[in-house]
Design a protein around this motif. Structure first.
Motif, mmCIF file in Angstrom:
data_model
loop_
_atom_site.group_PDB
_atom_site.id
_atom_site.type_symbol
_atom_site.label_atom_id
_atom_site.label_comp_id
_atom_site.label_asym_id
_atom_site.label_seq_id
_atom_site.Cartn_x
_atom_site.Cartn_y
_atom_site.Cartn_z
ATOM 1 N N GLY A 1 0.804 -1.218 0.000
ATOM 2 C CA GLY A 1 0.000 0.000 0.000
ATOM 3 C C GLY A 1 0.834 1.263 0.000
ATOM 4 N N GLN A 2 0.448 2.189 -0.832
ATOM 5 C CA GLN A 2 1.111 3.486 -0.954
ATOM 6 C C GLN A 2 0.048 4.570 -1.051
ATOM 7 O OE1 GLN A 2 4.524 3.652 -0.853
ATOM 8 N NE2 GLN A 2 4.435 1.431 -0.599
ATOM 9 N N HIS A 3 0.405 5.797 -0.694
ATOM 10 C CA HIS A 3 -0.545 6.904 -0.834
ATOM 11 C C HIS A 3 -0.968 7.015 -2.297
ATOM 12 C CE1 HIS A 3 -2.575 10.664 -0.155
ATOM 13 N NE2 HIS A 3 -1.931 11.166 -1.193
ATOM 14 N N ASP A 4 -2.251 7.136 -2.529
ATOM 15 C CA ASP A 4 -2.801 7.256 -3.882
ATOM 16 C C ASP A 4 -2.937 8.730 -4.222
ATOM 17 O OD1 ASP A 4 -4.217 7.208 -6.244
ATOM 18 O OD2 ASP A 4 -5.809 5.886 -5.519
ATOM 19 N N TYR A 5 -2.018 9.246 -5.043
ATOM 20 C CA TYR A 5 -2.025 10.662 -5.394
ATOM 21 C C TYR A 5 -3.138 11.012 -6.369
ATOM 22 C CZ TYR A 5 2.269 11.114 -2.828
ATOM 23 O OH TYR A 5 3.194 11.118 -1.813
ATOM 24 N N ALA A 6 -3.755 10.027 -6.996
ATOM 25 C CA ALA A 6 -4.851 10.309 -7.928
ATOM 26 C C ALA A 6 -6.172 10.483 -7.189
ATOM 27 C CB ALA A 6 -4.969 9.192 -8.964
ATOM 28 N N LEU A 7 -6.489 9.581 -6.266
ATOM 29 C CA LEU A 7 -7.773 9.626 -5.561
ATOM 30 C C LEU A 7 -7.635 9.924 -4.073
ATOM 31 C CD1 LEU A 7 -9.725 6.580 -7.052
ATOM 32 C CD2 LEU A 7 -10.170 9.001 -7.429
ATOM 33 N N GLY A 8 -6.424 10.025 -3.577
ATOM 34 C CA GLY A 8 -6.271 10.086 -2.134
ATOM 35 C C GLY A 8 -6.393 8.674 -1.603
ATOM 36 N N GLY A 9 -6.286 8.496 -0.314
ATOM 37 C CA GLY A 9 -6.394 7.150 0.235
ATOM 38 C C GLY A 9 -5.152 6.332 -0.035
ATOM 39 N N CYS A 10 -5.356 5.062 -0.257
ATOM 40 C CA CYS A 10 -4.249 4.120 -0.425
ATOM 41 C C CYS A 10 -4.480 3.259 -1.658
ATOM 42 C CB CYS A 10 -4.152 3.234 0.819
ATOM 43 S SG CYS A 10 -2.688 2.175 0.840
ATOM 44 N N VAL A 11 -3.403 2.946 -2.352
ATOM 45 C CA VAL A 11 -3.474 2.027 -3.485
ATOM 46 C C VAL A 11 -2.451 0.916 -3.253
ATOM 47 C CG1 VAL A 11 -1.879 3.387 -4.925
ATOM 48 C CG2 VAL A 11 -3.435 1.774 -6.007
ATOM 49 N N TRP A 12 -2.924 -0.308 -3.400
ATOM 50 C CA TRP A 12 -2.071 -1.486 -3.302
ATOM 51 C C TRP A 12 -1.861 -1.990 -4.721
ATOM 52 C CZ3 TRP A 12 -6.074 -0.262 -0.130
ATOM 53 C CH2 TRP A 12 -5.836 -0.221 1.235
ATOM 54 N N THR A 13 -0.616 -2.172 -5.118
ATOM 55 C CA THR A 13 -0.286 -2.588 -6.475
ATOM 56 C C THR A 13 0.378 -3.963 -6.439
ATOM 57 O OG1 THR A 13 0.049 -0.274 -7.063
ATOM 58 C CG2 THR A 13 0.934 -1.915 -8.581
ATOM 59 N N ALA A 14 -0.075 -4.848 -7.294
ATOM 60 C CA ALA A 14 0.497 -6.197 -7.372
ATOM 61 C C ALA A 14 1.964 -6.113 -7.769
ATOM 62 C CB ALA A 14 -0.283 -7.039 -8.374
ATOM 63 N N THR A 15 2.778 -6.932 -7.146
ATOM 64 C CA THR A 15 4.211 -6.964 -7.456
ATOM 65 C C THR A 15 4.568 -8.106 -8.395
ATOM 66 O OG1 THR A 15 4.605 -8.262 -5.445
ATOM 67 C CG2 THR A 15 4.897 -5.862 -5.289
ATOM 68 N N SER A 16 3.576 -8.867 -8.809
ATOM 69 C CA SER A 16 3.825 -10.027 -9.667
ATOM 70 C C SER A 16 3.932 -9.663 -11.147
ATOM 71 C CB SER A 16 2.719 -11.063 -9.462
ATOM 72 O OG SER A 16 1.452 -10.476 -9.722
#
Length: 172
Positions: free
Chosen positions: A74-89
């Motif tokens: 999870g990282q700060h989501d600069y587009a919508l605010g909140g948090c975005v989790w991105t797959a590492t696969s």
């Protein structure tokens, strides 16, 4: 025009952060002592870090991993605010999968959300936008909660968004 409305808040926040980081504070040229701790670039970074912690605790690691597999935590989501989790696969069917969770004020929500159509199976007043995989619903004293599901299987997006929306609703 809608794209410009969506990008304006992002541009403002990005510009403000860039200004804070670029200017920083060394106590000023007239200061004879150490730098004042208020308003420094370090304070801005601390504020973002503290916000990220709370934002990224809205969903658990196992809830996110169940949907997109191994992820960045999870990282700060600069587009919508909140948090975005991105797959590492890596990319799956040409798409890097991700889940976003956010809580916005009514004004922020109206500026950025893809509202979609009313949907059942989640919070009262929830809407879902099929194109963007976004579920939004009223929560917490006039704010709006959102879940964005960016997964390679379009047939599962709505179900995942609805399920995670129920989880988010119970935590805010």
């Amino acid at each position: 025009m809608k794209t410009l409305r969506k990008l304006a808040p992002v541009a403002i926040v990005a510009g403000a952060l860039a200004l804070v980081v670029a200017c920083g504070s060394d106590g000023g040229s007239t200061s004879s002592g150490p730098a004042d701790s208020s308003g420094t670039a370090d304070d801005a970074v601390s504020a973002v870090t503290e916000a990220k912690g709370g934002e990224c605790e809205r969903l658990t690691a196992s809830e996110v991993t169940e949907v997109i597999g191994p992820n960045d935590g999870g990282q700060h989501d600069y587009a919508l605010g909140g948090c975005v989790w991105t797959a590492t696969s890596g990319a799956k069917d040409g798409l890097v999968e991700a889940i976003s969770a956010t809580v916005l004020s009514k004004n922020e929500y109206e500026a950025v959300a893809e509202v979609g159509e009313p949907v059942t199976g989640s919070a009262d007043g929830a809407t879902y936008d099929t194109i963007h995989g976004e579920l939004w619903f009223p929560c917490r004293s006039g704010d709006f909660c959102g879940i964005k599901v960016n997964i390679s299987d379009p047939d599962k997006r709505k179900d995942v968004a609805t399920r995670l929306g129920k989880v988010l609703q119970g935590r805010v």
